[in-house]
Scaffold this motif. Structure first.
Motif, PDB file in Angstrom:
ATOM      1  N   GLU A 115      -7.503  -3.614   1.266  1.00  0.00           N
ATOM      2  CA  GLU A 115      -6.936  -4.618   2.165  1.00  0.00           C
ATOM      3  C   GLU A 115      -7.756  -5.915   2.095  1.00  0.00           C
TER       4      GLU A 115
ATOM      5  N   ARG B 196      -7.340   4.083  -7.089  1.00  0.00           N
ATOM      6  CA  ARG B 196      -8.102   5.342  -7.153  1.00  0.00           C
ATOM      7  C   ARG B 196      -9.568   5.135  -6.770  1.00  0.00           C
ATOM      8  N   ASN B 197     -10.111   3.936  -7.091  1.00  0.00           N
ATOM      9  CA  ASN B 197     -11.553   3.713  -6.922  1.00  0.00           C
ATOM     10  C   ASN B 197     -11.953   3.050  -5.607  1.00  0.00           C
ATOM     11  N   ASN B 198     -10.967   2.661  -4.785  1.00  0.00           N
ATOM     12  CA  ASN B 198     -11.301   1.962  -3.542  1.00  0.00           C
ATOM     13  C   ASN B 198     -10.571   2.562  -2.350  1.00  0.00           C
ATOM     14  N   PRO B 199     -11.260   2.644  -1.191  1.00  0.00           N
ATOM     15  CA  PRO B 199     -10.564   3.097   0.021  1.00  0.00           C
ATOM     16  C   PRO B 199      -9.589   2.013   0.505  1.00  0.00           C
ATOM     17  N   GLN B 200      -8.678   2.426   1.370  1.00  0.00           N
ATOM     18  CA  GLN B 200      -7.638   1.506   1.864  1.00  0.00           C
ATOM     19  C   GLN B 200      -8.224   0.205   2.439  1.00  0.00           C
ATOM     20  N   LYS B 201      -9.324   0.336   3.214  1.00  0.00           N
ATOM     21  CA  LYS B 201      -9.925  -0.839   3.866  1.00  0.00           C
ATOM     22  C   LYS B 201     -10.382  -1.868   2.828  1.00  0.00           C
ATOM     23  N   THR B 202     -10.996  -1.371   1.758  1.00  0.00           N
ATOM     24  CA  THR B 202     -11.484  -2.275   0.700  1.00  0.00           C
ATOM     25  C   THR B 202     -10.302  -2.940   0.001  1.00  0.00           C
TER      26      THR B 202
ATOM     27  N   TYR C 150       0.828  -1.217   0.000  1.00  0.00           N
ATOM     28  CA  TYR C 150       0.000   0.000   0.000  1.00  0.00           C
ATOM     29  C   TYR C 150       0.859   1.263   0.000  1.00  0.00           C
TER      30      TYR C 150
ATOM     31  N   ARG D  97      -0.136   3.791  -3.045  1.00  0.00           N
ATOM     32  CA  ARG D  97      -1.245   4.653  -2.604  1.00  0.00           C
ATOM     33  C   ARG D  97      -1.446   5.905  -3.459  1.00  0.00           C
ATOM     34  N   TYR D  98      -0.379   6.467  -4.014  1.00  0.00           N
ATOM     35  CA  TYR D  98      -0.533   7.683  -4.821  1.00  0.00           C
ATOM     36  C   TYR D  98      -0.510   7.400  -6.325  1.00  0.00           C
TER      37      TYR D  98
END
Ligand code: S3P
Length: 166
Positions: A128, A120-126, A108, A112-113
């Motif tokens: 993971e 781009r389309n998913n938050p970190q939790k998703t 990650y 991440r950038y």
């Protein structure tokens, strides 16, 4: 052994290690994502945004199928490729799938950038969650698993050792 196919999550080092390994073993290097972009005539984020993920996965499947016509290549796949059964099944029994195992926080940090559509389309939790689901599939698809968190040359050497012990 025909081709060495590297799989693993985005940011695990498939491209860096793949290029290095191809030099060490004097084998041709293939980047499956670059192959897809060439066929589509546009970068991956544009394929996702204009044609959708399903269209990308179909191009990816065609690219995996085309490996059947190649020999002595080191191949970097995209993070999704070996998680689809139709792709894992399409790999020749003479090829060796290698999983670069790297933990989620490390991957990650590296991605991440980036412009990767999944990032781009998913938050970190998703992401993971996707990572956890996919890890089981990489383990299933691969004949060899190496610790991908080591420096790239050591990862390449670990792959070489594992291949010669088989
Ligand atoms: C994807 C990973 C990307 C690329 C596409 C989809 C995925 O490749 O194939 O954006 O589904 O994990 P990298 O693993 O080389 O970033």
């Amino acid at each position: 052994m025909q081709n060495i196919i590297l799989c693993g999550f985005m940011g695990c080092g498939k491209t860096t290690v793949g290029k290095l390994l191809s030099q060490v073993l004097e084998m041709e290097y293939i980047d499956l994502d670059a192959m897809i972009e060439e066929t589509a005539g546009k970068p991956i984020p544009q394929i996702f945004s204009e044609d959708g993920e399903e269209a990308f996965r179909d191009l990816e499947h065609e690219a995996v199928l085309s490996l059947g016509r190649r020999i002595r290549c080191v191949v970097s796949t995209g993070g999704g490729a070996m998680t689809y059964e139709r792709n894992a099944r399409a790999v020749s029994p003479d090829d060796r799938v290698v999983f670069l195992d790297v933990n989620f926080p490390t991957c990650y940090q590296r991605i991440r950038y980036s412009a990767r559509p999944l990032v781009r389309n998913n938050p970190q939790k998703t992401l993971e969650k996707i990572f956890q689901q996919r890890r089981a599939k990489y383990l299933q698809a691969a004949a060899i698993t190496v610790d991908g968190s080591l420096p790239p040359l050591e990862v390449a050497q670990a792959i070489q050792n594992a291949l010669s012990n088989r």
